[in-house]
Design a protein around this motif. Sequence first.
Motif, PDB file in Angstrom:
ATOM      1  N   ILE A  57     -11.281  10.511 -19.704  1.00  0.00           N
ATOM      2  CA  ILE A  57     -12.284  10.104 -18.713  1.00  0.00           C
ATOM      3  C   ILE A  57     -13.555  10.885 -18.974  1.00  0.00           C
ATOM      4  O   ILE A  57     -13.544  12.113 -18.992  1.00  0.00           O
ATOM      5  CB  ILE A  57     -11.786  10.334 -17.281  1.00  0.00           C
ATOM      6  CG1 ILE A  57     -10.516   9.526 -17.018  1.00  0.00           C
ATOM      7  CG2 ILE A  57     -12.873  10.004 -16.261  1.00  0.00           C
ATOM      8  CD1 ILE A  57      -9.852   9.809 -15.689  1.00  0.00           C
ATOM      9  N   SER A  58     -14.644  10.165 -19.182  1.00  0.00           N
ATOM     10  CA  SER A  58     -15.926  10.805 -19.415  1.00  0.00           C
ATOM     11  C   SER A  58     -16.454  11.373 -18.107  1.00  0.00           C
ATOM     12  O   SER A  58     -16.419  10.724 -17.072  1.00  0.00           O
ATOM     13  CB  SER A  58     -16.929   9.783 -19.961  1.00  0.00           C
ATOM     14  OG  SER A  58     -18.213  10.358 -20.004  1.00  0.00           O
ATOM     15  N   THR A  59     -16.940  12.604 -18.163  1.00  0.00           N
ATOM     16  CA  THR A  59     -17.515  13.201 -16.953  1.00  0.00           C
ATOM     17  C   THR A  59     -19.022  13.375 -17.089  1.00  0.00           C
ATOM     18  O   THR A  59     -19.623  14.119 -16.338  1.00  0.00           O
ATOM     19  CB  THR A  59     -16.849  14.564 -16.672  1.00  0.00           C
ATOM     20  OG1 THR A  59     -17.030  15.415 -17.812  1.00  0.00           O
ATOM     21  CG2 THR A  59     -15.384  14.408 -16.356  1.00  0.00           C
ATOM     22  N   THR A  60     -19.624  12.676 -18.040  1.00  0.00           N
ATOM     23  CA  THR A  60     -21.078  12.738 -18.159  1.00  0.00           C
ATOM     24  C   THR A  60     -21.678  11.656 -17.294  1.00  0.00           C
ATOM     25  O   THR A  60     -21.072  10.616 -17.082  1.00  0.00           O
ATOM     26  CB  THR A  60     -21.525  12.537 -19.622  1.00  0.00           C
ATOM     27  OG1 THR A  60     -21.055  11.257 -20.085  1.00  0.00           O
ATOM     28  CG2 THR A  60     -20.947  13.637 -20.521  1.00  0.00           C
ATOM     29  N   ASN A  62     -23.240  10.024 -13.716  1.00  0.00           N
ATOM     30  CA  ASN A  62     -22.869  10.047 -12.307  1.00  0.00           C
ATOM     31  C   ASN A  62     -21.500   9.436 -12.093  1.00  0.00           C
ATOM     32  O   ASN A  62     -21.191   8.380 -12.616  1.00  0.00           O
ATOM     33  CB  ASN A  62     -23.898   9.265 -11.471  1.00  0.00           C
ATOM     34  CG  ASN A  62     -25.250   9.905 -11.502  1.00  0.00           C
ATOM     35  OD1 ASN A  62     -25.358  11.124 -11.618  1.00  0.00           O
ATOM     36  ND2 ASN A  62     -26.296   9.101 -11.422  1.00  0.00           N
ATOM     37  N   ILE A  63     -20.691  10.079 -11.322  1.00  0.00           N
ATOM     38  CA  ILE A  63     -19.396   9.552 -10.935  1.00  0.00           C
ATOM     39  C   ILE A  63     -19.453   9.269  -9.446  1.00  0.00           C
ATOM     40  O   ILE A  63     -19.646  10.179  -8.644  1.00  0.00           O
ATOM     41  CB  ILE A  63     -18.248  10.533 -11.269  1.00  0.00           C
ATOM     42  CG1 ILE A  63     -18.206  10.811 -12.765  1.00  0.00           C
ATOM     43  CG2 ILE A  63     -16.919   9.978 -10.755  1.00  0.00           C
ATOM     44  CD1 ILE A  63     -17.182  11.840 -13.168  1.00  0.00           C
TER      45      ILE A  63
END
Length: 64
Positions: A57-60, A62-63
């Motif tokens: 899972i990309s955390t770059t 906005n989530i």
Amino acid sequence: MAIDTLGANALGTGSVTSTKIADGAVVAADVADGSVTTAKLADDAITGAKLANDITISTTGNIA
């Protein structure tokens, strides 16, 4: 003699609704590849337990 099969033309448009389909009657093999899209999934319908163990899972960015 009981009727055990119906041709496609025997059913009127809209005559088979979700309430008329028995629980468990539709299985994964009945669902065409690509027919379930992101837009068709309800919010919070997929939990972490349903995700693969090895996903990234990309955390770059906005989530939400």
